[in-house]
Design a protein around this motif. Structure first.
Motif: not given
Lengths: 309, 167
Positions: B81, B90, B93-94, B99-100, B103-104
């Protein structure tokens, strides 16, 4: 200094000559005299040792500086080779001209770009930023160049629209297999000079390229993971029609640290705004707050067409 | 800009990694060691990365976080996580496609227990000396010119090394 009596005049003279200590009526204080002599000898020893270590330090320092200069020369030579691997500035393929500005944070850059002709109708380009900077990242850029040329030699056997996406997939696999542990963000595109179209794929490019035309400026869309980080990933194929007069702007993420806004979103908006007002790479560069030493490698590239010949 | 810091805790099978401030690649030797150690941690059940106090995470640091995720993949029931609030973080990270593999979330389900500062992986003086010596030996072997240049320094370092070892 030892003296039978205390006279201020003598004391002053002795002080100027470098007096360490003094004792009045030395014969009455033999023990103190002995200690003073010992201390004077100690001080003398210390002074000698100090001089010796100063000489030694100086020679070490000289040697260090010489070695540093050798390493610096070595890095400069590396930087020179790296620049040679870039396309010639202002290179034009079928009416599309490529200009760029390329500034390593040290001597070698983790940024890299290329623009090559594939055949009569298509050209290929990419814009990459290897994580970190300095020599280790620069080695990966050389690998990029090699893998690009090898892949381009198979151009005829591949579909132009799928070429960028397939190449990124291949690059991802090759980088992971080398085990270097370095990843890169990258944008790769194929220009169709006949249909005026851009086929592209990308790996975590930030900021995204900006397309400027008579209608204004906008970021291209799309997503994809960086190359060399996650195994077994596929890169989506994207496409975008290009107007008769267009300019594509590419910047490495180092540019974001040179823009005055507070948040990432505001910086991206500021970049878009500035690009609209600039016609050349140098215009954009001159407006940035560049310090003496860049915090990160910084490079910018424009592709403009289709009118250049 | 606040200097980057990395804190870590391991309790009841949960490993918590907390990055604070402006985390740049100078710190990443620590993260790399963590990625390897994490993979072999006995009793590991979950991994949590707290980025709420991070103002910037550079690409190399993000790369190492990804390596943590890959190292524990297939060993844990849940993917690691990442807790991040800052919109810039964020966004990063995207863009990186985390995200793959993670768990964000914006806030942890429970506050992580008290965190201890992760010690800097610092080599002692002897180890550093050894490394400098090694580097110069390699440089020396690369060319005859270098050999000539570095020979005196190698000798000096070797003599110091011998002195230090005999103590």
């Amino acid at each position: 200094m030892v003296s039978e009596s205390r006279r201020d005049g003598d004391l002053h003279k002795a002080m100027d000559a470098g007096l360490i200590d003094y004792l009045v009526e030395p014969l009455a204080h033999a023990d103190i005299l002995r200690r003073l002599v010992c201390r004077a000898l100690d001080l003398d020893r210390l002074a000698r040792a100090h001089d010796e270590s100063r000489v030694e330090l100086q020679s070490l320092n000289d040697r260090l500086e010489r070695h540093l200069e050798i390493l610096r020369e070595d890095q400069r030579a590396g930087g020179h080779v790296q620049r040679k691997l870039l396309p010639p500035p202002g290179v034009t393929h079928r009416g599309v001209r490529c200009d760029y500005w390329f500034a390593p944070s040290l001597y070698l850059s983790g940024d890299f770009l290329d623009f090559q002709r594939c055949d009569e109708r298509y050209s290929f380009f990419y814009f990459a930023d290897v994580a970190g900077h300095g020599a280790s990242s620069a080695f990966v850029t050389v690998l990029l160049k090699y893998l690009c040329n090898r892949w381009l030699s198979q151009w005829r056997t591949l579909l132009p629209e799928a070429f960028p996406s397939r190449w990124l997939g291949e690059l991802n696999r090759e980088l992971l297999e080398t085990g270097i542990g370095k990843h890169a963000t990258i944008f790769a595109g194929v220009l169709d000079h006949e249909r005026h179209f851009l086929h592209y794929a990308l790996g975590a490019q930030l900021p995204m390229p900006i397309l400027v035309s008579e209608e204004g400026a906008s970021y291209l869309g799309g997503e994809g993971p960086p190359v060399g980080l996650f195994p077994d990933v596929e890169y989506p194929i994207y496409g975008c029609p290009l107007p008769e007069r267009f300019q594509l702007w590419f910047c490495s993420d180092g540019v974001l640290e040179c823009l005055p806004a507070a948040s990432l979103d505001a910086r991206l908006k500021e970049l878009e705004r500035r690009v609209t007002r600039c016609t050349r790479v140098d215009d954009l560069k001159d407006g940035l707050a560049l310090g003496d030493q860049l915090p990160d490698d910084l490079s910018m590239m424009t592709l403009s067409g289709f009118e250049h010949d | 800009m606040i200097e980057g810091r990395i804190k870590a805790a391991f309790d009841s099978g949960v490993f918590v990694l907390k990055l604070c401030g402006d985390v740049r690649l100078t710190l990443c030797a620590t993260l790399d060691a963590e990625a390897q150690r994490l993979a072999d941690l006995p009793g590991l059940r979950a991994v949590m990365v707290d980025l709420r106090e991070a103002t910037n995470v550079d690409s190399t640091a993000l790369g190492f976080l990804a390596k943590v995720a890959l190292a524990v993949r297939g060993r844990l029931e849940q993917p690691p996580t990442i807790v991040a609030e800052h919109p810039d973080v964020r966004r990063m990270l995207d863009v990186m496609g985390f995200a793959r593999y993670f768990t964000l979330v914006e806030a942890p389900l429970t506050e992580p227990a008290e965190l201890a500062e992760l010690p800097h992986v610092e080599a002692d003086e002897k180890a550093i000396q050894q490394r400098i010596l090694e580097a110069h030996r390699i440089l020396m072997h690369m060319s005859e010119h270098n050999r000539h240049e570095f020979q005196p320094l190698i000798e000096l370092l070797e003599s110091q090394h011998a002195k230090a070892s005999s103590h």
